[in-house]
Design a protein around this motif. Structure first.
Motif, PDB file in Angstrom:
ATOM      1  N   UNK A   1       2.770   5.984  -3.279  1.00  0.00           N
ATOM      2  CA  UNK A   1       3.747   6.817  -3.983  1.00  0.00           C
ATOM      3  C   UNK A   1       3.610   6.663  -5.499  1.00  0.00           C
ATOM      4  N   UNK A   2       3.299   5.440  -5.952  1.00  0.00           N
ATOM      5  CA  UNK A   2       3.169   5.191  -7.395  1.00  0.00           C
ATOM      6  C   UNK A   2       1.771   4.681  -7.692  1.00  0.00           C
ATOM      7  N   UNK A   3       0.798   5.556  -7.634  1.00  0.00           N
ATOM      8  CA  UNK A   3      -0.582   5.048  -7.755  1.00  0.00           C
ATOM      9  C   UNK A   3      -0.891   4.494  -9.144  1.00  0.00           C
TER      10      UNK A   3
ATOM     11  N   UNK B   1       0.097  -3.257 -11.903  1.00  0.00           N
ATOM     12  CA  UNK B   1       0.410  -4.612 -11.449  1.00  0.00           C
ATOM     13  C   UNK B   1       0.267  -4.704  -9.939  1.00  0.00           C
ATOM     14  N   UNK B   2       0.696  -3.632  -9.256  1.00  0.00           N
ATOM     15  CA  UNK B   2       0.588  -3.590  -7.797  1.00  0.00           C
ATOM     16  C   UNK B   2      -0.859  -3.735  -7.351  1.00  0.00           C
ATOM     17  N   UNK B   3      -1.755  -3.007  -8.011  1.00  0.00           N
ATOM     18  CA  UNK B   3      -3.178  -3.082  -7.640  1.00  0.00           C
ATOM     19  C   UNK B   3      -3.690  -4.492  -7.894  1.00  0.00           C
ATOM     20  N   UNK B   4      -3.213  -5.101  -9.002  1.00  0.00           N
ATOM     21  CA  UNK B   4      -3.637  -6.452  -9.352  1.00  0.00           C
ATOM     22  C   UNK B   4      -3.280  -7.442  -8.252  1.00  0.00           C
TER      23      UNK B   4
ATOM     24  N   UNK C   1     -11.839  -0.681  -3.863  1.00  0.00           N
ATOM     25  CA  UNK C   1     -11.042   0.445  -4.373  1.00  0.00           C
ATOM     26  C   UNK C   1      -9.858  -0.058  -5.206  1.00  0.00           C
ATOM     27  N   UNK C   2      -9.220  -1.126  -4.701  1.00  0.00           N
ATOM     28  CA  UNK C   2      -8.045  -1.657  -5.390  1.00  0.00           C
ATOM     29  C   UNK C   2      -8.425  -2.191  -6.770  1.00  0.00           C
ATOM     30  N   UNK C   3      -9.558  -2.932  -6.858  1.00  0.00           N
ATOM     31  CA  UNK C   3      -9.998  -3.450  -8.152  1.00  0.00           C
ATOM     32  C   UNK C   3     -10.309  -2.306  -9.103  1.00  0.00           C
ATOM     33  N   UNK C   4     -10.933  -1.254  -8.563  1.00  0.00           N
ATOM     34  CA  UNK C   4     -11.262  -0.093  -9.408  1.00  0.00           C
ATOM     35  C   UNK C   4      -9.975   0.485  -9.994  1.00  0.00           C
ATOM     36  N   UNK C   5      -8.958   0.658  -9.105  1.00  0.00           N
ATOM     37  CA  UNK C   5      -7.694   1.225  -9.595  1.00  0.00           C
ATOM     38  C   UNK C   5      -7.086   0.301 -10.627  1.00  0.00           C
ATOM     39  N   UNK C   6      -7.187  -1.003 -10.385  1.00  0.00           N
ATOM     40  CA  UNK C   6      -6.626  -1.975 -11.310  1.00  0.00           C
ATOM     41  C   UNK C   6      -7.261  -1.796 -12.682  1.00  0.00           C
ATOM     42  N   UNK C   7      -8.591  -1.608 -12.699  1.00  0.00           N
ATOM     43  CA  UNK C   7      -9.271  -1.412 -13.990  1.00  0.00           C
ATOM     44  C   UNK C   7      -8.808  -0.111 -14.631  1.00  0.00           C
ATOM     45  N   UNK C   8      -8.647   0.926 -13.796  1.00  0.00           N
ATOM     46  CA  UNK C   8      -8.229   2.226 -14.343  1.00  0.00           C
ATOM     47  C   UNK C   8      -6.866   2.117 -15.010  1.00  0.00           C
TER      48      UNK C   8
ATOM     49  N   UNK D   1       0.826  -1.205   0.000  1.00  0.00           N
ATOM     50  CA  UNK D   1       0.000   0.000   0.000  1.00  0.00           C
ATOM     51  C   UNK D   1       0.861   1.256   0.000  1.00  0.00           C
ATOM     52  N   UNK D   2       1.944   1.208   0.791  1.00  0.00           N
ATOM     53  CA  UNK D   2       2.839   2.370   0.823  1.00  0.00           C
ATOM     54  C   UNK D   2       3.450   2.614  -0.550  1.00  0.00           C
TER      55      UNK D   2
END
Lengths: 370, 660
Positions: free
Chosen positions: A149-151, A155-158, A175-182, A144-145
Motif C-alpha cells: 500500500x505504501x511502496x 524504512x519498511x524496505x530496510x 527486490x527489497x534491497x533495490x526498493x530500499x536504494x530507490x 509486505x502488505x
C-alpha cells in the motif's frame, strides 16, 4: 459442542428425507404416462390443422399413426399395478436410520478436522492472540502488505530486506534491497547488501550483476569490507587467484583487529594461498604442484582433469568424481566445459535417484543450475 | 464451523446418493410406489446438502479463511470480491464441487418437475443419476477434498492464477458445466430406458427439455470460452484446437446429433438406436472431457490444477460408466421395438445424414485429440495435431453438413421430394452465388476459397429464411394470412430457423476473420503512430497504476480514422506480486461486427513498448452465431407443445426402408 449439534441436526434431516416417502401410504400418486403423451399429440394435430399448418391428408395419416401407438401403450400399461412391500420398506427405513449415520461417520471422521475453528480474515485482524501462529513468515507478510500500500516507505524496505535474506527468499530480498536504494538513497552498505543478496540468489556465484553492485559500493566507499571481500571472491571465481589474494590482504591490513569478519577473510586468503591452489584437487597434488613453475603446474592440472574425465566416462557412478570435475572446470574458468560435464553427469546417473539428488545439490552449491 | 459443516454436508450427500442408487431400483422392480418415491426426496435432499456445501466453500473464500487449504492456495485477502467468489471454481477442488452441485441441481429438477414422468421411469433415472453422483462425491472426498484444513493457518493466501482473475471465470465454467452435466440427464434417461426395455415417442418427449437445456448452455459455454481466450490470452486467436477445447466441442457435436435424433423419435418414433447411442456417447464424451482436463494427461491453458493420481480415479469412473452403459446397450439394443419406417429421401433420412456427419466429425476430433496422447504413451514420441489436420478433415465434413442443412427442414416426413426442395431453395442458392461474385469482385485478394465459404454461409442463412417463407406462405398467400400463420407457427419452428441461421452467421465471421485479419507488430515509442486497416493509432504514453492486488502499466492509444478521433484504447499489463506473474489485458474497440485489438508486449530499455495490433473484420459474428443458435434453443425450449411429425401420405406405392 455446537458443531456436533449441527452435525446431528443435518444427519436427522438426511434420514428424514429417506423416511418421509416410506411413511406415506400407498395413495395413488400423480404420475405421467405414455397414454397422456399420445392423447396430447392427437390434440396437437387438431390444433395444427385448424391453424392451417398441415394439410388434411397429412393430418389424417398422422392421426392413424399416433392412434396405433396409443393403443399399444394403453395395452402395455394396463398390466401394471402398484403394489406395496412392507418388508422392503422396513429394510429401507433401517438402512436410513443405521446405515446412513454409519457411512457418514465412517467417511467424515478420518477426513474432517472437527476440532479446528474457522479463521476468517476479519477475526484475524481483530486480535492476533487468537491462536494464530505469529511466526516470522506471518510478520513478513504483514510488512509486505503494508509496503504494497505504501511502496515509498524506505524504512519498511530496510527492515524487510535482511529478514527475507535470512529466510532464504533471496529473489524477494534482491527486490527489497533495490526498493530500499530507490527510496532511501544509495550508500556503500546498501549497494554491497544488494550485491550479497544477488550472489546468494545465484547460489554463491558472484555474477556480473552482483559484481557491478560491489564495484559501485567500492566507488562510494573504498574501505567497505563487504564490497572488498566479495570483489575478492569474484576474482577468485574468475580464476584470478593473485588478484583475490591481493584484495583480501589489503582488506586485512586495514581491518580493525576485532572485526568479526576477519576469520572469514583469513580462511579465504588461505584457500587461495599464495595465489596458487586449484581447490579441485587433493592435498598431495597441491603439495606436489607447489614445487613446479606455472607452466608445468597448469599442464599437470590439465592432465589430471583429463584423466578424471576419461575415468568418469568409463564409470559414471562416482558422484564426488563428477562434482570434482565440474569444480575443476569452473576454477579453470571454463564454464562451458563445466556445464557439459554436469549434463554428462546427469545422464550417467539418471537411473539412480538418490545419487542424482546428491549431484544436483552439489551442482547447486557450485552455482550451476542455481 | 462453516468449513466442517460444509465438509459434513458433502459426506451426507454421498450417503444419500448411495441410498438413492439402489432403493428406487428395488422399488421399481417390486412396483412399490413408496420405495420408488425415495428417489425423489433423496434427490432433493442431496441438492440441499451439496448446495449447502458449495455455499460453505464460497463463504470461506469470501471470508478469506486461510485455515482451509483450498482457500489458502487459491485466494488472497486483497482480491476483489467477485474474484473471491469466482475463485471458488478457479481451481481443481472447487470446480469439481461445482460439477457435483450442478449434477445435484439437475437431479433435483427432475425430482421436482418430473411429475409428468411414469413413476418407474423417474425412479430409474434418478437412481442412475445417483450412481454418477456417488462416483464423483467419492472422487472429491478422497482425491480432491476442498475442505481440508491447515492447523496453523498462514496469514495470507497464494492468490488465484492471474489469467483467471477475469469476469470470464464467472461465466464460462458454470455455463460449460451446466452443459456437460446436463447431458447426464439424457444419459440417465437412456440407461433407464434400456433397463426398463421400453423406449418410444413419449420417452423422447420427456427427455427433450433436458437435452435442450444442456445443449443451450454448452453452446453458450463454448462460445464464451472462445471469446475469453480471444481477449485474455493476448494473441487474438479464438480457437486453438487445444485438447481441452476439443473436449468441449466433442460433446457439443454429439449433443447436437442427439438433439436432432431425439426430435425424430418424438415426432416419428424412429431412430431409436441412434438416440440411445448418442445419449450414451454425449455424456461419455463429457466425462472424457473431465478426465482430460482434470487428470493432467494433457498440458494446456486449462491445466491450472492437475495431478496424475486423480487421473487414475477419473479413468476408473470413465471405464465404469462408458463400459457399463455400452455393454448394457449391446445387450438390450436388439430388444428395442422397431420404429417407424421412412424412405431414404425424407426428413428422417436427412437427419440420419446429419447424425452421420456430426458423429464422423466428432470422431475426427476425438482422433486428433487422443492420437498425440497415444503416440506419447506408446511410442514415446511427442507430437501435436493442430489446425492443418482439422482443416483437412473436420472442415470438409462441416462444409458437406452446411450444404445439407437448408434441405433438411424442408423435406417432408416419411417420404420427401428432393427435386421440389431444390427448386424452392433456388432463391437461396442464387443469393449465395451473388454474394460469392460480389465478394470476389470486391476483394480480389486472400484465399480463393473465402468467397465460396461466405457464399455457403449466406446460403445457409437464406435457406433458413426460405424455410420460414415456405411455412408461412410468404409471397404465395396474402400478407395477412402470412402474418397469421407466422403467429401460429410453433416456436420450435422459429427456433430451427434461428439456430440454422446462426451456423451461417458464425461461418461468415470465421471466414472473414481468418482471411482478412490484419496484424501489426512493432515497438512503439510515445507519440508514434501505427496505421492498421485505415485506422491511425497514436501511442500517447505509458502510465502506471496500482490495482487492488496488482500493479498495472497502461498504454494509452488515441484511435482515429481519416483524421477524425474515434476513441481511446488502453491496453495494459498487470503484474501480480503474490504469484510473481503478469497478464496482458488487451484493449478492444468494436466497430460494427469488426474489432480493433491491441495487446502489449515488453518494455525495452529505451522506454519503447512492443505492441501487437490486429484489425479483425466481422470477428464478432463468430460469437453472434452461437448466441443465435442458443436463442433458437431457448425458443424451442419455451414451446411446451407436443411435437408431431405429420407424414406425407403415399401417392404411389413406394418401397420403404426400416428405420435403423
Amino acid at each position: 459442542m455446537t458443531l456436533w449439534f449441527v452435525f446431528a441436526l443435518m444427519t436427522v434431516a438426511a434420514i428424514f428425507a429417506v423416511l418421509w416417502p416410506l411413511g406415506r401410504g400407498a395413495r395413488p400418486d400423480n404420475q405421467g404416462s405414455e397414454v397422456a403423451v399420445y392423447k396430447d399429440q392427437l390434440a396437437e394435430i387438431e390444433r395444427d390443422l385448424a391453424a392451417g399448418l398441415i394439410a388434411l391428408p397429412e393430418a389424417e395419416a398422422a392421426r392413424v399413426e399416433i392412434s396405433r401407438r396409443l393403443l399399444a401403450a394403453a395395452g402395455s400399461e394396463s398390466g401394471l399395478v402398484l403394489t406395496s412391500s412392507l418388508k422392503w420398506r422396513r429394510a429401507a427405513a433401517v438402512l436410513a436410520l443405521v446405515g446412513l449415520p454409519l457411512v457418514a461417520a465412517a467417511i467424515y471422521v478420518p477426513l474432517g478436522s472437527p476440532a479446528l475453528r474457522d479463521f476468517p480474515l476479519a477475526q484475524r485482524e481483530r486480535g492476533a492472540g487468537s491462536g494464530m501462529a505469529q511466526s516470522l513468515e506471518n510478520l513478513v507478510v504483514q510488512v509486505q502488505q503494508h509496503l504494497e500500500k505504501n511502496p515509498t516507505d524506505g524504512r519498511g524496505w530496510n527492515v524487510l530486506a535482511p529478514v527475507l535474506e535470512r529466510l532464504g527468499r533471496f529473489d524477494e530480498a534482491v527486490r527489497a534491497y533495490r526498493s530500499s536504494i530507490t527510496y532511501n538513497g544509495e550508500s556503500a552498505e546498501r549497494r554491497s547488501d544488494l550485491g550479497e543478496a544477488i550472489t546468494a540468489a545465484a547460489s554463491g556465484v558472484v555474477t556480473a550483476e552482483a559484481k557491478t553492485e560491489f564495484e559501485r559500493a567500492h566507488a562510494l566507499n573504498a574501505d567497505d569490507p563487504k564490497a572488498n571481500y566479495f570483489l575478492g571472491l569474484a576474482a577468485e571465481q574468475d580464476g584470478r587467484k593473485d588478484d583475490a589474494a591481493n584484495i583480501w590482504r589489503a582488506l586485512l591490513a586495514k581491518a580493525p583487529a576485532d572485526a568479526p569478519w576477519r576469520p572469514l577473510v583469513q580462511t579465504s586468503l588461505a584457500r587461495v594461498g599464495g595465489g596458487v591452489t586449484m581447490p579441485a584437487l587433493s592435498d598431495e597434488t597441491i603439495a606436489a604442484s607447489k614445487e613446479m613453475n606455472d607452466g608445468d603446474r597448469n599442464a599437470m592440472v590439465r592432465g589430471m582433469v583429463e584423466r578424471l574425465a576419461t575415468r568418469l566416462k568409463q564409470n559414471g557412478d562416482d558422484v564426488e568424481g563428477w562434482l570434482r570435475l565440474v569444480r575443476a572446470y569452473l576454477v579453470m574458468g571454463d564454464r562451458d566445459k563445466a556445464q557439459a560435464a554436469s549434463t554428462d553427469a546427469r545422464q550417467a546417473i539418471a537411473k539412480d535417484s538418490e545419487r542424482l539428488r546428491r549431484l544436483n545439490e552439489g551442482l547447486k552449491t557450485l552455482g550451476l543450475d542455481g | 464451523m462453516i468449513a466442517e459443516a460444509g465438509h459434513y454436508a458433502l459426506v451426507l450427500a454421498l450417503a444419500l446418493a448411495l441410498i438413492q442408487s439402489f432403493v428406487p431400483m428395488i422399488g421399481a422392480r417390486l412396483r412399490d410406489s413408496a420405495l420408488m418415491n425415495v428417489a425423489r426426496s433423496t434427490a432433493l435432499a442431496q441438492l440441499v446438502f451439496v448446495g449447502a456445501s458449495f455455499i460453505a466453500l464460497v463463504t470461506l473464500h469470501v471470508n478469506s479463511d486461510f485455515s482451509v487449504a483450498n482457500v489458502y492456495e487459491n485466494s488472497h485477502s486483497m482480491k476483489p470480491l467477485i474474484y473471491k467468489i469466482t475463485g471458488v471454481w478457479g481451481n481443481h477442488e472447487g470446480s469439481m464441487l461445482l460439477w457435483v452441485s450442478i449434477l445435484a441441481l439437475f437431479g433435483g429438477l427432475v425430482a421436482a418437475f418430473g411429475n409428468n414422468l411414469p413413476l418407474s421411469l423417474r425412479a430409474h433415472v434418478l437412481a442412475v443419476q445417483a450412481w454418477i453422483a456417488s462416483a464423483f462425491y467419492l472422487f472429491i472426498l478422497i482425491t480432491s477434498n476442498p475442505f481440508l484444513r491447515i492447523v496453523n493457518p498462514p496469514i495470507e493466501g497464494r492468490d488465484l492464477n492471474p489469467v483467471l482473475q477475469d469476469i470470464g471465470l464467472a461465466v464460462h465454467p458454470p455455463m460449460l458445466y451446466l452443459g456437460y452435466v446436463g447431458f447426464s440427464i439424457s444419459f440417465s434417461f437412456a440407461i433407464a430406458a434400456l433397463i426398463e426395455g421400453r423406449i418410444d415417442a413419449a420417452w423422447a418427449r420427456w427427455v427433450r427439455p433436458w437435452t435442450l437445456v444442456a445443449w443451450i448452455f454448452l453452446t453458450l459455454g463454448i462460445a464464451m470460452g472462445s471469446y475469453w481466450a480471444y481477449y485474455e490470452l493476448g494473441w487474438g486467436g479464438w480457437w486453438f484446437w487445444d485438447p481441452v477445447e476439443n473436449a468441449s466441442l466433442m460433446p457439443w457435436l454429439a449433443g447436437t446429433a442427439l438433439l436432432h435424433s431425439a426430435l425424430v423419435m418424438e415426432k416419428r418414433n424412429a431412430l431409436k438406436v441412434w438416440t440411445i447411442l448418442l445419449s450414451i456417447l454425449t455424456f461419455s464424451l463429457s466425462l472424457l472431457g473431465t478426465f482430460l482436463v482434470r487428470s493432467g494427461v494433457i498440458t494446456s491453458v486449462h491445466a491450472f490444477a492437475n495431478d496424475p493420481t486423480r487421473g487414475v480415479f477419473i479413468l476408473l469412473i470413465l471405464c465404469l460408466f462408458i463400459g457399463g452403459s455400452l455393454s448394457l446397450f449391446a445387450g438390450r439394443a436388439t430388444s428395442l421395438k422397431q420404429g417407424g419406417l421412412f424412405a431414404p429421401i425424407s426428413r428422417e433420412g436427412a437427419l440420419v445424414l446429419n447424425n452421420l456427419l456430426l458423429t464422423v466429425a466428432c470422431a475426427v476430433v476425438l482422433f486428433g485429440t487422443l492420437y498425440p496422447l497415444a503416440m506419447e504413451v506408446l511410442a514415446d514420441f511427442k507430437m501435436s495435431v493442430g489446425a492443418p489436420f482439422y482443416n483437412l478433415s473436420f472442415v470438409p465434413l462441416f462444409v458437406l453438413l452446411l450444404l445439407a442443412v437448408p434441405f433438411g427442414p424442408m423435406l417432408a416426413w416419411k417420404r420427401g421430394d428432393l427435386l421440389g426442395v431444390t427448386q424452392r431453395l433456388l432463391a437461396a442458392g442464387v443469393a449465395g452465388l451473388v454474394v460469392i461474385a460480389i465478394v470476389w469482385a470486391w476483394t480480389r485478394g486472400g484465399s480463393a476459397l473465402a468467397p465460396l465459404a461466405i457464399g455457403l454461409g449466406v446460403f445457409v442463412i437464406a435457406g433458413a429464411a426460405t424455410d420460414l417463407a415456405e411455412r408461412t406462405g410468404l409471397f404465395r398467400l396474402p400478407f395477412a394470412t402470412t402474418l397469421r400463420r407466422a403467429r401460429g407457427l410453433p416456436r420450435s419452428a422459429w427456433g430451427t430457423v434461428f439456430a440454422h441461421a446462426g451456423l451461417g452467421v458464425a461461418l461468415i465471421g470465421i471466414v472473414c476473420e481468418t482471411t482478412w485479419n490484419t496484424e501489426y507488430i512493432a515497438t512503439m515509442k510515445p507519440n508514434d503512430v501505427a496505421q492498421v486497416a485505415g485506422y491511425d493509432l497514436k501511442l500517447d504514453g505509458l502510465l502506471e497504476r496500482q490495482g487492488p492486488n496488482y500493479r498495472e502499466m497502461i498504454a494509452q492509444f488515441n484511435v482515429s480514422r481519416d483524421g477524425e478521433a474515434l476513441s481511446v484504447m488502453t491496453p495494459s499489463k498487470r503484474s501480480f506480486t503474490t504469484r510473481g506473474s503478469s497478464t496482458t489485458e488487451a484493449a478492444l474497440l468494436t466497430r460494427g461486427a469488426s474489432q480493433l485489438y491491441i495487446s502489449l508486449g515488453d518494455v525495452t530499455a529505451e522506454g519503447a513498448i512492443a505492441v501487437r495490433i490486429y484489425h479483425k473484420p466481422l470477428v464478432l459474428m463468430i460469437w453472434w452465431g452461437p448466441v443465435l443458435m442458443a436463442f433458437g434453443g431457448v425458443l424451442s425450449l419455451s414451446d411446451r407443445r407436443l411435437r408431431v411429425g405429420a407424414p406425407k401420405p403415399a401417392r404411389a406405392k413406394q418401397r420403404l426402408q426400416p428405420a435403423e
